[in-house]
Design a protein around this motif. Structure first.
Motif, PDB file in Angstrom:
ATOM      1  N   LEU A 180       0.060  -2.214   2.981  1.00 51.55           N
ATOM      2  CA  LEU A 180       0.274  -0.871   3.514  1.00 51.55           C
ATOM      3  C   LEU A 180      -0.859  -0.436   4.437  1.00 51.55           C
ATOM      4  O   LEU A 180      -0.655   0.426   5.300  1.00 51.55           O
ATOM      5  N   ARG A 181      -2.041  -1.003   4.266  1.00 52.13           N
ATOM      6  CA  ARG A 181      -3.172  -0.646   5.121  1.00 52.13           C
ATOM      7  C   ARG A 181      -3.503  -1.758   6.117  1.00 52.13           C
ATOM      8  O   ARG A 181      -4.587  -1.748   6.715  1.00 52.13           O
ATOM      9  N   PRO A 214       5.459   2.038   4.403  1.00 56.05           N
ATOM     10  CA  PRO A 214       5.873   2.347   3.027  1.00 56.05           C
ATOM     11  C   PRO A 214       7.345   2.060   2.775  1.00 56.05           C
ATOM     12  O   PRO A 214       7.709   1.568   1.694  1.00 56.05           O
ATOM     13  N   ASN A 260       7.792  -1.726   2.560  1.00 59.43           N
ATOM     14  CA  ASN A 260       7.194  -2.193   1.314  1.00 59.43           C
ATOM     15  C   ASN A 260       8.123  -1.923   0.131  1.00 59.43           C
ATOM     16  O   ASN A 260       8.287  -2.767  -0.754  1.00 59.43           O
ATOM     17  N   ALA A 279       4.251  -3.865  -4.300  1.00 62.86           N
ATOM     18  CA  ALA A 279       3.516  -2.963  -5.196  1.00 62.86           C
ATOM     19  C   ALA A 279       3.236  -1.640  -4.491  1.00 62.86           C
ATOM     20  O   ALA A 279       3.029  -1.590  -3.268  1.00 62.86           O
ATOM     21  N   GLY A 280       3.216  -0.557  -5.252  1.00 64.07           N
ATOM     22  CA  GLY A 280       3.009   0.762  -4.675  1.00 64.07           C
ATOM     23  C   GLY A 280       1.662   0.933  -4.000  1.00 64.07           C
ATOM     24  O   GLY A 280       1.526   1.745  -3.075  1.00 64.07           O
ATOM     25  N   ASP A 281       0.658   0.182  -4.445  1.00 63.71           N
ATOM     26  CA  ASP A 281      -0.669   0.249  -3.843  1.00 63.71           C
ATOM     27  C   ASP A 281      -0.989  -1.020  -3.056  1.00 63.71           C
ATOM     28  O   ASP A 281      -2.144  -1.402  -2.899  1.00 63.71           O
ATOM     29  N   SER A 282       0.039  -1.674  -2.538  1.00 65.03           N
ATOM     30  CA  SER A 282      -0.131  -2.942  -1.833  1.00 65.03           C
ATOM     31  C   SER A 282      -1.115  -2.824  -0.671  1.00 65.03           C
ATOM     32  O   SER A 282      -1.103  -1.845   0.089  1.00 65.03           O
ATOM     33  N   GLN A 283      -1.953  -3.839  -0.523  1.00 67.66           N
ATOM     34  CA  GLN A 283      -2.879  -3.897   0.611  1.00 67.66           C
ATOM     35  C   GLN A 283      -2.136  -4.105   1.932  1.00 67.66           C
ATOM     36  O   GLN A 283      -2.694  -3.869   3.004  1.00 67.66           O
ATOM     37  N   GLY A 334      -8.943  -6.422  -0.145  1.00 65.88           N
ATOM     38  CA  GLY A 334      -9.173  -5.378  -1.132  1.00 65.88           C
ATOM     39  C   GLY A 334     -10.116  -5.845  -2.229  1.00 65.88           C
ATOM     40  O   GLY A 334     -10.887  -6.794  -2.047  1.00 65.88           O
TER      41      GLY A 334
END
Length: 213
Positions: free
Chosen positions: A133-134, A118, A121, A127-131, A176
């Motif tokens: 991150l996972r 995080p 990123n 982006a806050g919900d970026s793929q 995603g």
């Protein structure tokens, strides 16, 4: 195997154990097609920021190899901290399939960004919900002459997110939801999602800054 992997080699068995369930999970069938028959899947991959490399098979045509996936996860580790997260085999499969269709499968693929913490990123204005991150996304450098074909092949798969950036010669691939964006005309995945070009400039500058750390 490069020095980065040798230094982290002790971590591979434990990481492989965490990857086994995902590697042997049922194939993604969102496109309604049956999986192809057994065929070994190979990749040559280098991370632009760290120089870490992977070269060899990662999948036997039936399931991903947990040890190879552990090595790929290390190569695609967060560039700022070195943090490793088991990479999504589906994202690797998307990259392999697009490279195969565009006849780049035998070439070394250059990844600009893989897994991000995080904090990283945020530092690169992701982006806050970026793929990322996972550990389910890759930003791949593609030469200008091959960019359109690579992007079209990725969009046609309809197996995740695709961002095509012609001005900066890279393509974002992730496992995603199916969607598309970037600075190219709408393709087979439907209308483009607006993405401001100045954010991409910031992203590239931030990548450059993290390489020196």
């Amino acid at each position: 195997m490069n020095r980065r992997i040798l230094l982290l080699g002790a971590a591979i068995p434990a990481l492989a154990a965490t990857i086994i369930p995902a590697a042997h999970a049922a194939p993604d069938r969102r496109d309604g097609r049956r999986p192809a028959g057994p065929m070994s899947r190979r990749l040559q991959l280098r991370h632009a920021a760290t120089g870490a490399r992977f070269s060899g098979p990662y999948h036997d045509g039936r399931a991903a190899d947990p040890v190879a996936m552990a090595e790929l996860s290390i190569v695609l580790a967060d560039t700022r901290t070195g943090a490793v997260r088991p990479f999504d085999p589906r994202a690797i499969d998307i990259l392999w399939e697009v490279a195969r269709q565009t006849r780049l499968g035998g070439d070394e693929l250059v990844v600009l960004s893989g897994y991000r913490t995080p904090e990283t990123n945020a530092a690169v204005h992701g982006a806050g919900d970026s793929q990322h991150l996972r550990a389910g996304a890759l930003d791949v450098y593609v030469p200008t002459a091959q960019l359109a074909g690579f992007g079209d092949a990725a969009l046609a798969l309809r197996r995740g997110g695709v961002g095509v950036y012609g001005r900066h010669s890279f393509v974002h691939l992730d496992s995603g939801p199916v969607r598309r964006w970037g600075d190219v005309a709408p393709g087979p995945a439907g209308p483009a999602v607006a993405q401001q070009d100045d954010r991409i400039v910031l992203l590239r500058k931030a990548w450059a800054a993290t390489r020196g750390r």
